[in-house]
Design a protein around this motif. Structure first.
Motif, short mmCIF file in Angstrom:
data_model
loop_
_atom_site.label_atom_id
_atom_site.label_comp_id
_atom_site.label_asym_id
_atom_site.label_seq_id
_atom_site.Cartn_x
_atom_site.Cartn_y
_atom_site.Cartn_z
N ASP A 1 0.83 -1.21 0.00
CA ASP A 1 0.00 0.00 0.00
C ASP A 1 0.87 1.27 0.00
O ASP A 1 0.52 2.27 -0.62
N ARG A 2 1.98 1.20 0.73
CA ARG A 2 2.87 2.37 0.82
C ARG A 2 3.94 2.37 -0.27
O ARG A 2 4.82 3.23 -0.28
N LYS A 3 3.85 1.39 -1.18
CA LYS A 3 4.77 1.28 -2.31
C LYS A 3 6.23 1.20 -1.85
O LYS A 3 7.12 1.85 -2.39
N LEU A 4 6.45 0.39 -0.81
CA LEU A 4 7.80 0.17 -0.29
C LEU A 4 8.28 -1.20 -0.71
O LEU A 4 7.52 -2.17 -0.69
N LYS A 5 9.54 -1.27 -1.11
CA LYS A 5 10.12 -2.55 -1.53
C LYS A 5 11.39 -2.82 -0.73
O LYS A 5 12.14 -1.91 -0.37
N LYS A 6 11.57 -4.12 -0.48
CA LYS A 6 12.77 -4.53 0.23
C LYS A 6 13.99 -4.23 -0.64
O LYS A 6 14.00 -4.51 -1.84
N HIS A 7 15.06 -3.66 -0.01
CA HIS A 7 16.26 -3.36 -0.76
C HIS A 7 16.93 -4.67 -1.18
O HIS A 7 17.12 -5.57 -0.36
N PRO A 8 17.30 -4.80 -2.47
CA PRO A 8 17.94 -6.05 -2.92
C PRO A 8 19.33 -6.19 -2.31
O PRO A 8 20.01 -5.20 -2.03
N GLY A 9 19.76 -7.41 -2.12
CA GLY A 9 21.12 -7.67 -1.61
C GLY A 9 22.16 -7.40 -2.68
O GLY A 9 21.88 -7.45 -3.88
#
Length: 615
Positions: A600-608
């Motif tokens: 919903d907040r358009k947040l994505k996990k940072h890739p390694g």
């Protein structure tokens, strides 16, 4: 004889004058009292001690030694020949010295740096009622405020303390002794202040680190005195603007420089280059540098190179360095140091070492600043061989015991993993230094290399030897406690800060303690301590949240994540860590809710990221 010899000396024909006297002496022609002062002046100009002593011998034989003018001339000659004991002996044997002989002796000793002798002469004849010239001259000999105060009292007694010549000398003396309050009082009392008076006060204020007051005095000079500033004034005022980074005021001063046609004065121009560079306007500095074409000296070039480096324009600095050599100028130690330290500060460590090698090839001796700039470059590159070469240079030049150099060497060896070499550098001091910086370098190095027990021993030794730890010391030792999980030791060190050394814990110290408690599973204790931190940073919340994940504490993890999101609402890390905690506990619904919130907040996990070093 009188007129012939005097005329030859007046025309600068000193050897001819001495030859003529020798001829007259061979013919037994009698000299008069006007002969010898001219001959003595000729001996002084020719730096001829043998001839001077011969003339002195003739003076004694002919009985002219009692003449005040001849005795004064003998004193002056010996001073010019740097035979100070002879000069003092002749002066003290003058039966009734006058102010002229007094001033000759004082100025001669002062010009050669013999301050104590000048004061000694002054005290011998103080009963003569010295002139303003005498008092002003001897004031420059004062190496302590005690002597200066005595001369000030004498000036007050004679009623000359407000005269511009004496007053200006008093201002210079008080500034040299860092007595700025006294200097200000005298300056205000000086009647008919001129540009020399203002320059003495302004330059003294600048040397004593009060550039803002320099600008106030300059405004007063412009607004009320009517005195026109000269190049010395402008150099001091522009330097004050440089220290304060006052670009607007500096530009106004630049306008005045142009108004008074001093823009092509090399020292004023160099000061402007330095000022604009320090204010971040390297383009304007470079424009002035180009305007000075034809009159630039090495100081101007060095100032422009430093300006380019400090503004991140290293390629322009390299071009200037090449251009300098092509114009026939030889780079000096300051030029090489500007390049080396500039590259080091910009993190271009390879270039710093390359220029160091070039400097060695050019036969230029590296300065202390060059060495302290190079050692961090060696540390960053793990260039142990180069670091050892620099260490060898410090031993050969006998500067290896300098505390600043030793601290940099310890840091370099520790970062290269050579803790035994670092310890050898530290142990060269039989009496351990009271400066905590060198201890901190050793402590930090042991902590970095995993030698935690040795770090604790060094800290205990530091306490035993009554070396005052600073904030950085406690930050290092708390970090060591955190990595070894020694909670009680950590609390002991943390409480010691304020109790034993009156140091208030900073955010970094609180962060270390929270990290220590979190790593040890004492999460509630860590949370309680975190509440006491004024305006805690996001990093301390992130540290505790990581500990919650390690110990699978979802309740506290939710509270910490909420606080962290208030500080960094765009950071996905709190959601990711909460997801990991829920997954470890099998709370799949809660895990799904977290993922939906992230979407919903358009947040994505940072890739390694992975890094592979290719050699």
């Amino acid at each position: 004889m009188k007129r012939e010899i005097t005329k030859l000396v007046a025309d600068g024909l000193y050897r001819e004058a001495l030859c003529l006297y020798s001829q007259h002496h061979s013919l037994s022609l009698p000299p008069n009292k006007f002969t010898f002062p001219s001959l003595l002046k000729a001996c002084g100009k020719l730096k001829a001690p043998v001839q001077g002593q011969m003339v002195h011998t003739h003076i004694i034989k002919t009985g002219f030694g009692i003449d005040i003018y001849t005795s004064t001339a003998i004193t002056d000659m010996y001073l010019k020949l740097h035979r100070f004991e002879d000069a003092l002996k002749v002066f003290t044997e003058i039966p009734e010295p006058n102010l002229a002989s007094l001033n000759v002796a004082i100025s001669g000793f002062l010009q050669n740096g013999y301050f104590n002798e000048a004061l000694r002469v002054f005290t011998l004849v103080r009963d003569l009622g010295p002139s303003t010239v005498s008092i002003a001259s001897v004031l420059s000999a004062c190496e302590s405020v005690k002597h200066g105060d005595q001369l000030h009292c004498l000036a007050v007694k004679l009623g000359v303390e407000t005269e511009v010549y004496v007053g200006t000398s008093l201002v210079s003396m008080y500034c040299s002794c860092a007595e700025l309050v006294s200097a200000a009082k005298v300056f205000q009392m000086v009647s008919d202040r001129n540009v020399v008076s203002y320059n003495a006060y302004i330059s003294g204020l600048l040397r004593n680190g009060v550039p803002r007051v320099v600008l106030d005095v300059f405004k007063d000079m412009r607004g009320f005195s009517g005195e026109v500033p000269n190049s010395v004034t402008f150099i001091s005022v522009i330097s004050a603007c440089s220290e304060l980074h006052y670009l607007r005021f500096g530009r106004q001063v630049h306008g005045l420089v142009a108004k008074y046609n001093m823009g092509f004065d090399i020292m004023v121009g160099t000061a402007l280059v330095d000022m604009y560079s320090k204010c971040g306007c390297w383009q304007w500095a470079y424009d002035i540098f180009n305007e000075l074409n034809g009159s630039r000296n090495l100081i101007t070039w060095n100032s422009m190179i430093v300006g380019m480096m400090s503004n991140g324009q290293s390629n322009n600095a390299i071009e200037l360095f090449v251009q300098l050599e092509s114009e026939g100028l030889e780079p000096d130690s300051a030029t090489w140091n500007s390049m080396i330290s500039g590259f080091s500060q910009l993190g271009r460590d390879v270039e710093a070492i390359i220029f160091f090698k070039r400097m060695q090839s050019a036969g230029v001796m590296p300065s202390m600043k060059s060495i302290t700039s190079l050692l961090p470059a060696c540390s960053a590159l793990y260039a142990l061989r180069c670091g050892k070469e620099i260490h060898g240079h410090t031993i050969r030049t006998d500067i290896c015991r300098d505390e600043f150099i030793s601290t940099a060497l310890i840091d370099m060896y520790m970062k290269c993993g050579q803790s035994s070499w670092a310890r050898k550098v530290f142990d060269q001091f039989e009496t351990k230094t009271s400066d905590p910086a060198i201890w901190n370098a050793l402590l930090s190095g042991y902590g970095r290399n995993g030698e935690y027990e040795t770090a604790f021993k060094i800290f205990d030794q530091m306490v035993e030897e009554k070396v005052q730890p600073n904030s950085a010391t406690f930050n290092i030792i708390l970090s060591v406690c955190s990595h070894t999980g020694q909670v009680e030791k950590g609390w002991q060190v943390f409480r010691m800060m304020n109790r034993d050394y009156c140091l208030s814990p900073t955010h970094q110290h609180f962060n270390c303690m929270v990290d220590l408690l979190g790593r040890s599973g004492r999460l509630n204790e860590a949370w309680e301590l975190l509440q006491k931190i004024p305006e805690p940073s996001a990093s301390v919340f992130a540290s505790l949240l990581g500990a919650c994940r390690c110990h699978s504490d979802s309740k506290l993890g939710e509270e910490v994540a909420e606080k962290l999101l208030e500080l960094e609402p765009k950071n996905p890390t709190p959601y990711v860590i909460l997801s990991n905690i829920y997954a470890a506990q099998g709370r799949w619904k809660d895990l799904e809710m977290v993922r939906e919130t992230m979407n919903d907040r358009k947040l994505k996990k940072h890739p390694g990221l992975s890094l592979i070093g290719v050699t």
